[in-house]
Write a protein that holds these residues in place. Structure first.
Motif, PDB file in Angstrom:
ATOM      1  N   ASP A   5       0.966  -1.287   0.055  1.00 31.34           N
ATOM      2  CA  ASP A   5       0.515   0.053  -0.428  1.00 31.34           C
ATOM      3  C   ASP A   5       0.708   1.143  -0.183  1.00 31.34           C
ATOM      4  OD1 ASP A   5       1.036  -0.424   2.734  1.00 31.34           O
ATOM      5  OD2 ASP A   5      -0.641  -0.011   3.546  1.00 31.34           O
ATOM      6  N   HIS A   6       1.914   1.467  -0.294  1.00 33.09           N
ATOM      7  CA  HIS A   6       3.089   2.096  -0.355  1.00 33.09           C
ATOM      8  C   HIS A   6       3.554   2.544  -1.958  1.00 33.09           C
ATOM      9  CE1 HIS A   6       3.740   1.587   3.560  1.00 33.09           C
ATOM     10  NE2 HIS A   6       4.697   2.294   3.741  1.00 33.09           N
ATOM     11  N   ARG A   7       3.023   3.982  -1.955  1.00 28.26           N
ATOM     12  CA  ARG A   7       4.033   4.704  -3.030  1.00 28.26           C
ATOM     13  C   ARG A   7       5.041   5.353  -3.179  1.00 28.26           C
ATOM     14  NH1 ARG A   7      -2.142   7.313  -4.757  1.00 28.26           N
ATOM     15  NH2 ARG A   7      -2.977   5.426  -4.854  1.00 28.26           N
ATOM     16  N   ILE A   8       5.587   4.376  -3.794  1.00 27.50           N
ATOM     17  CA  ILE A   8       6.986   5.012  -3.963  1.00 27.50           C
ATOM     18  C   ILE A   8       8.003   6.277  -4.700  1.00 27.50           C
ATOM     19  CG2 ILE A   8      10.058   5.060  -3.317  1.00 27.50           C
ATOM     20  CD1 ILE A   8       8.568   2.517  -1.740  1.00 27.50           C
ATOM     21  N   VAL A   9       8.305   7.323  -4.893  1.00 23.02           N
ATOM     22  CA  VAL A   9       9.180   7.382  -5.715  1.00 23.02           C
ATOM     23  C   VAL A   9      11.389   7.761  -5.341  1.00 23.02           C
ATOM     24  CG1 VAL A   9       9.784   9.811  -6.829  1.00 23.02           C
ATOM     25  CG2 VAL A   9       7.937   9.664  -5.900  1.00 23.02           C
ATOM     26  N   LEU A  10      10.901   6.429  -6.607  1.00 26.20           N
ATOM     27  CA  LEU A  10      13.031   6.399  -6.577  1.00 26.20           C
ATOM     28  C   LEU A  10      13.910   7.794  -7.280  1.00 26.20           C
ATOM     29  CD1 LEU A  10      15.373   5.531  -5.200  1.00 26.20           C
ATOM     30  CD2 LEU A  10      14.732   3.157  -6.804  1.00 26.20           C
ATOM     31  N   THR A  11      14.521   8.231  -7.333  1.00 22.55           N
ATOM     32  CA  THR A  11      15.616   9.147  -8.127  1.00 22.55           C
ATOM     33  C   THR A  11      16.692   8.479  -8.126  1.00 22.55           C
ATOM     34  OG1 THR A  11      16.592  10.534  -6.493  1.00 22.55           O
ATOM     35  CG2 THR A  11      14.524  11.192  -7.224  1.00 22.55           C
ATOM     36  N   GLY A  12      17.214   8.248  -9.819  1.00 29.34           N
ATOM     37  CA  GLY A  12      18.704   7.567  -9.950  1.00 29.34           C
ATOM     38  C   GLY A  12      18.357   6.207  -9.997  1.00 29.34           C
ATOM     39  N   ALA A  13      17.116   5.098 -10.355  1.00 29.55           N
ATOM     40  CA  ALA A  13      16.644   4.331 -10.385  1.00 29.55           C
ATOM     41  C   ALA A  13      17.204   3.945 -11.420  1.00 29.55           C
ATOM     42  CB  ALA A  13      15.421   4.361 -10.639  1.00 29.55           C
ATOM     43  N   GLY A  14      17.845   4.407 -12.472  1.00 33.38           N
ATOM     44  CA  GLY A  14      18.473   3.778 -13.725  1.00 33.38           C
ATOM     45  C   GLY A  14      18.974   3.044 -13.707  1.00 33.38           C
ATOM     46  N   ARG A  15      20.196   3.358 -12.780  1.00 34.99           N
ATOM     47  CA  ARG A  15      21.229   1.496 -12.435  1.00 34.99           C
ATOM     48  C   ARG A  15      22.198   1.802 -11.243  1.00 34.99           C
ATOM     49  NH1 ARG A  15      26.194   5.521 -12.017  1.00 34.99           N
ATOM     50  NH2 ARG A  15      25.722   7.514 -12.708  1.00 34.99           N
ATOM     51  N   ASN A  90      18.111   9.307  -4.020  1.00 34.45           N
ATOM     52  CA  ASN A  90      19.300   8.666  -4.786  1.00 34.45           C
ATOM     53  C   ASN A  90      20.140   9.370  -5.718  1.00 34.45           C
ATOM     54  OD1 ASN A  90      21.126   6.192  -4.698  1.00 34.45           O
ATOM     55  ND2 ASN A  90      19.534   6.112  -6.622  1.00 34.45           N
ATOM     56  N   GLY A  91      19.234   9.750  -6.005  1.00 32.35           N
ATOM     57  CA  GLY A  91      20.584  10.198  -7.266  1.00 32.35           C
ATOM     58  C   GLY A  91      20.928  11.157  -7.286  1.00 32.35           C
ATOM     59  N   ALA A  92      22.216  11.195  -6.778  1.00 27.75           N
ATOM     60  CA  ALA A  92      23.688  12.328  -7.621  1.00 27.75           C
ATOM     61  C   ALA A  92      25.239  11.558  -8.593  1.00 27.75           C
ATOM     62  CB  ALA A  92      24.284  12.356  -5.905  1.00 27.75           C
TER      63      ALA A  92
END
Length: 252
Positions: A5-15, A90-92
């Motif tokens: 039931d969680h909606r999660i946004v994740l940056t830098g998810a491509g690798r 996460n993205g950086a």
């Protein structure tokens, strides 16, 4: 743990670590909103997850160094969901260099923008969606390089500056948002093997003994533990003491 039931946004998810984290959250049943600098990179991770039978995954382009791209992503996200339960910053960009003169002006700007400005703008633009949740968490993968006095044999000065910017932002954000029920969790891992393939047979056999280097799986476990706690449990930060340093692999 079940995140159905969680909606999660994740940056830098491509690798690398972002990709591994995306697969982990999918296995726990979360609905995922994945971003990468290019849409193609985010879609590759989405396709891998879809191929494993997990359908609730969405892909977006979000160049953290470009404010217009961040705003466009936030707008598109708002058209797909009315809330965000967890934002994982996460993205950086990693920047290596033996001294200040070793990096171009463009590299310095991009490094500071992706980790520093990008983290701030993504959080700012997604804050209304986070506040619409009854269990909002903001998780930021900082790095041991964001700890005052930390040293690293290969990190460029601009990388240190970017990670200190993230630390200052998340510390201030935690104080401001705690009264509104938002938990802000920062992680300060040393170098770890962020590129280990979560779909490889070796993933489940990664050495995780007392004298082994920090594993990506252990960082993932810390994130999962933090967001899975009851709302009265506020874990502000994870600091890690590394046994070894492998300069070929880097955290966020």
């Amino acid at each position: 743990m079940n995140l159905a039931d969680h909606r999660i946004v994740l940056t830098g998810a491509g690798r690398d670590f972002g990709r591994a984290l995306a697969h982990h959250f999918a296995e726990l049943g979360a609905e995922l909103f994945l971003t990468a600098r290019t849409l193609e990179a985010a879609e590759r991770t989405r396709a891998e997850i879809h191929a494993r039978g997990y359908e609730e995954v969405h892909a977006f382009a979000c160049d953290l160094s470009d404010p217009a791209s961040v705003r466009a992503f936030a707008k598109a996200l708002g058209e797909r969901t009315d809330r965000v339960d967890v934002l994982v910053n996460n993205g950086a960009r990693w920047l290596e260099g033996p001294d200040l003169l070793s990096a171009s002006d463009e590299d310095v700007i991009d490094t500071l923008a992706s980790a520093g400005t990008g983290t701030i703008l993504v959080t700012k633009n997604l804050l209304p969606l986070l506040l619409a949740s009854d269990r909002p968490d903001v998780v930021t993968i900082v790095s041991a390089c964001g700890v005052p006095g930390a040293q690293h044999p290969t990190a460029h000065e601009a990388y240190f500056a970017a990670k200190h910017a993230q630390r200052g932002f998340t510390e201030a954000l935690s104080r401001r948002l705690r009264p509104r029920g938002v938990r802000v969790v920062s992680l300060y891992p040393p170098d770890f093997n962020s590129g280990r393939d979560p779909l490889s047979p070796q993933w489940d056999t990664t050495p995780r003994g007392a004298h082994d280097p920090l594993a990506a799986q252990s960082v993932i476990d810390c994130i999962t533990f933090a967001i899975g706690q009851p709302r009265d449990c506020y874990i502000n930060a994870f600091h890690f003491e590394g046994m070894h340093r492998d300069t070929s692999d880097h955290s966020a």
